[in-house]
Write a protein that holds these residues in place. Structure first.
Motif, PDB file in Angstrom:
ATOM      1  N   GLY A  23      89.664  38.613  39.167  1.00  0.00           N
ATOM      2  CA  GLY A  23      88.942  38.448  37.903  1.00  0.00           C
ATOM      3  C   GLY A  23      87.514  38.023  38.193  1.00  0.00           C
ATOM      4  O   GLY A  23      87.282  37.142  39.027  1.00  0.00           O
ATOM      5  N   VAL A  24      86.565  38.667  37.530  1.00  0.00           N
ATOM      6  CA  VAL A  24      85.163  38.276  37.651  1.00  0.00           C
ATOM      7  C   VAL A  24      84.722  37.847  36.260  1.00  0.00           C
ATOM      8  O   VAL A  24      84.867  38.598  35.307  1.00  0.00           O
ATOM      9  N   VAL A  25      84.235  36.609  36.140  1.00  0.00           N
ATOM     10  CA  VAL A  25      83.807  36.123  34.824  1.00  0.00           C
ATOM     11  C   VAL A  25      82.285  36.021  34.837  1.00  0.00           C
ATOM     12  O   VAL A  25      81.708  35.406  35.726  1.00  0.00           O
ATOM     13  N   THR A 108      76.492  31.601  33.327  1.00  0.00           N
ATOM     14  CA  THR A 108      75.191  30.913  33.294  1.00  0.00           C
ATOM     15  C   THR A 108      75.245  29.543  33.992  1.00  0.00           C
ATOM     16  O   THR A 108      76.227  28.803  33.843  1.00  0.00           O
ATOM     17  N   GLU A 109      74.175  29.225  34.715  1.00  0.00           N
ATOM     18  CA  GLU A 109      74.100  27.959  35.473  1.00  0.00           C
ATOM     19  C   GLU A 109      73.845  26.787  34.514  1.00  0.00           C
ATOM     20  O   GLU A 109      72.715  26.275  34.420  1.00  0.00           O
ATOM     21  N   ASP A 110      74.877  26.415  33.765  1.00  0.00           N
ATOM     22  CA  ASP A 110      74.740  25.348  32.776  1.00  0.00           C
ATOM     23  C   ASP A 110      76.100  24.665  32.685  1.00  0.00           C
ATOM     24  O   ASP A 110      77.108  25.343  32.452  1.00  0.00           O
ATOM     25  N   LYS A 114      79.735  26.387  31.756  1.00  0.00           N
ATOM     26  CA  LYS A 114      80.808  26.498  32.772  1.00  0.00           C
ATOM     27  C   LYS A 114      82.032  25.689  32.320  1.00  0.00           C
ATOM     28  O   LYS A 114      83.169  26.144  32.448  1.00  0.00           O
ATOM     29  N   LYS A 115      81.808  24.497  31.773  1.00  0.00           N
ATOM     30  CA  LYS A 115      82.933  23.638  31.347  1.00  0.00           C
ATOM     31  C   LYS A 115      83.802  24.379  30.331  1.00  0.00           C
ATOM     32  O   LYS A 115      85.035  24.433  30.482  1.00  0.00           O
ATOM     33  N   ALA A 116      83.165  24.991  29.326  1.00  0.00           N
ATOM     34  CA  ALA A 116      83.932  25.708  28.288  1.00  0.00           C
ATOM     35  C   ALA A 116      84.706  26.872  28.914  1.00  0.00           C
ATOM     36  O   ALA A 116      85.853  27.139  28.535  1.00  0.00           O
ATOM     37  N   GLY A 145      87.708  19.065  38.628  1.00  0.00           N
ATOM     38  CA  GLY A 145      88.254  17.983  37.808  1.00  0.00           C
ATOM     39  C   GLY A 145      88.728  18.456  36.436  1.00  0.00           C
ATOM     40  O   GLY A 145      89.486  17.761  35.764  1.00  0.00           O
ATOM     41  N   LEU A 146      88.291  19.645  36.017  1.00  0.00           N
ATOM     42  CA  LEU A 146      88.702  20.182  34.706  1.00  0.00           C
ATOM     43  C   LEU A 146      90.040  20.918  34.796  1.00  0.00           C
ATOM     44  O   LEU A 146      90.638  21.254  33.777  1.00  0.00           O
TER      45      LEU A 146
END
Ligand SMILES: NC(=O)c1ccc[n+]([C@@H]2O[C@H](COP(=O)([O-])OP(=O)(O)OC[C@H]3O[C@@H](n4cnc5c(N)ncnc54)[C@H](O)[C@@H]3O)[C@@H](O)[C@H]2O)c1
Length: 303
Positions: A23-25, A108-110, A114-116, A145-146
């Motif tokens: 998978g590529v996101v 995106t580098e944010d 990334k967390k979402a 950690g997520l």
């Protein structure tokens, strides 16, 4: 072709991990190139982005890159675009990732973005799925950690343009297991990459140095010490760099450079990473480099 990588082959036990489906996101600059490179190395790929239009553009970009690579590299000469294209499925829904064995994430580098993404992946993917974070600077340990299985998470910092660069900086987070490192490095070797394993600290090896160099080069232009073409020429002819730092910034994307510097600045709380105001102004103006057609240099947007 089935690409099978076994822990047994690696001398670390009898467990067999088959990586058939990747998978590529994120289908931007990096995701498109990663997906193409995977397909060219025999892997089936599911690529997911939030926007249908981005996926259409990504397919076009892959086709152009493939034609270019066919001219440049003997490895690509025998490959057929239709066969490669068939190996790649394009989706906007995360549920398409429910059966993948490995995710290579390139959004995106944010941190908030990334967390979402990882919160969704955590729910959708199989328990044994491995997660490879393609990030410029964000901590792998923080992302791990997520997740339910933080031992299955590591960083794979690919170099741009992915099909032309063999180096992949592999980042071992605090929780990353040896089995995950061994499996993913073996997988990368099967893509003809050269993995170099380092430990996790924001920016790793590459970008703690590169982002400072690019930022300082932007300060040189801001302070009118030199024009972009002169700064870059000094690095090319003086230090033998293939590309100068400002052309490199344009290639990476000036928005990604700004976000990376912000991550480094916040992570280390060190003013040496303060982004140059000229960089901020260019990003505000939409001058993002190659991907927008204008940065320190002008580009044909069709390429
Ligand atoms: N550009 C480079 O040279 C380079 C090199 C190495 C690593 N990286 C890293 O790779 C990552 C991607 O960088 P890029 O240059 O490809 O960025 P980009 O801006 O070109 O692409 C990011 C993509 O992520 C997509 N996206 C955003 N939110 C999403 C979501 N919730 N789900 C799915 N897709 C989503 C966007 O639509 C976009 O297509 C970043 O973390 C960056 O730091 C970039």
């Amino acid at each position: 072709m089935t690409n099978e990588i076994t822990h047994g082959n690696l001398g670390i036990g009898e467990v067999t991990l088959k990586i058939n489906l990747v998978g590529v996101v994120g289908a931007g600059v990096m995701g498109s190139d990663v997906a193409l490179d995977l397909a060219c190395n025999g892997y089936r790929v599911v690529i997911v982005d939030i926007d249908e239009m981005i996926l259409d553009k990504s397919d076009e970009k892959m086709k152009k890159t493939f034609s270019l690579m066919k001219m440049m590299s003997p490895k690509y000469r025998s490959l057929d675009w239709n066969v490669i294209d068939e190996k790649i499925e394009f989706h906007t829904e995360y549920k398409a990732l429910s059966h993948v064995d490995l995710i290579i994430e390139n959004v995106t580098e944010d941190w908030n973005v990334k967390k979402a993404v990882y919160e969704e992946l955590r729910e959708v993917c199989k328990e044994e799925t491995l997660f490879a974070v393609n990030t410029s600077c964000i901590s792998i340990t923080k992302i791990a950690g997520l997740m339910k299985r933080p031992d299955n998470v590591l960083g794979t910092h690919f170099m741009n343009p992915v099909p032309m660069k063999t180096l992949v900086e592999v980042i071992k987070g605090h929780h990353t297991s040896e089995a995950t490192v061994e499996t993913v490095t073996a997988f990368l070797k099967s893509m003809n990459k050269v993995p170099v394993v380092v430990n996790d600290f924001p920016g790793f090896v590459t970008n703690r140095v590169l982002m400072l160099t690019i930022n300082e080069s932007i300060w040189l232009v801001h302070d009118r010490v030199g024009r972009p073409q002169d700064v870059d020429k000094i690095f090319r002819l003086g230090f033998g760099h293939e590309m100068g730092p400002l052309a490199t910034g344009d290639l990476i994307g000036l928005d990604t450079i700004l976000k990376s510097l912000e991550v480094l600045h916040d992570s280390y709380n060190d003013p040496k990473y303060r982004p140059c105001p000229l960089l901020r102004k260019m990003v505000d103006a939409g001058l993002l480099g190659k991907k927008s057609g204008q940065g320190f240099y002008t580009y044909d947007k069709r390429n």
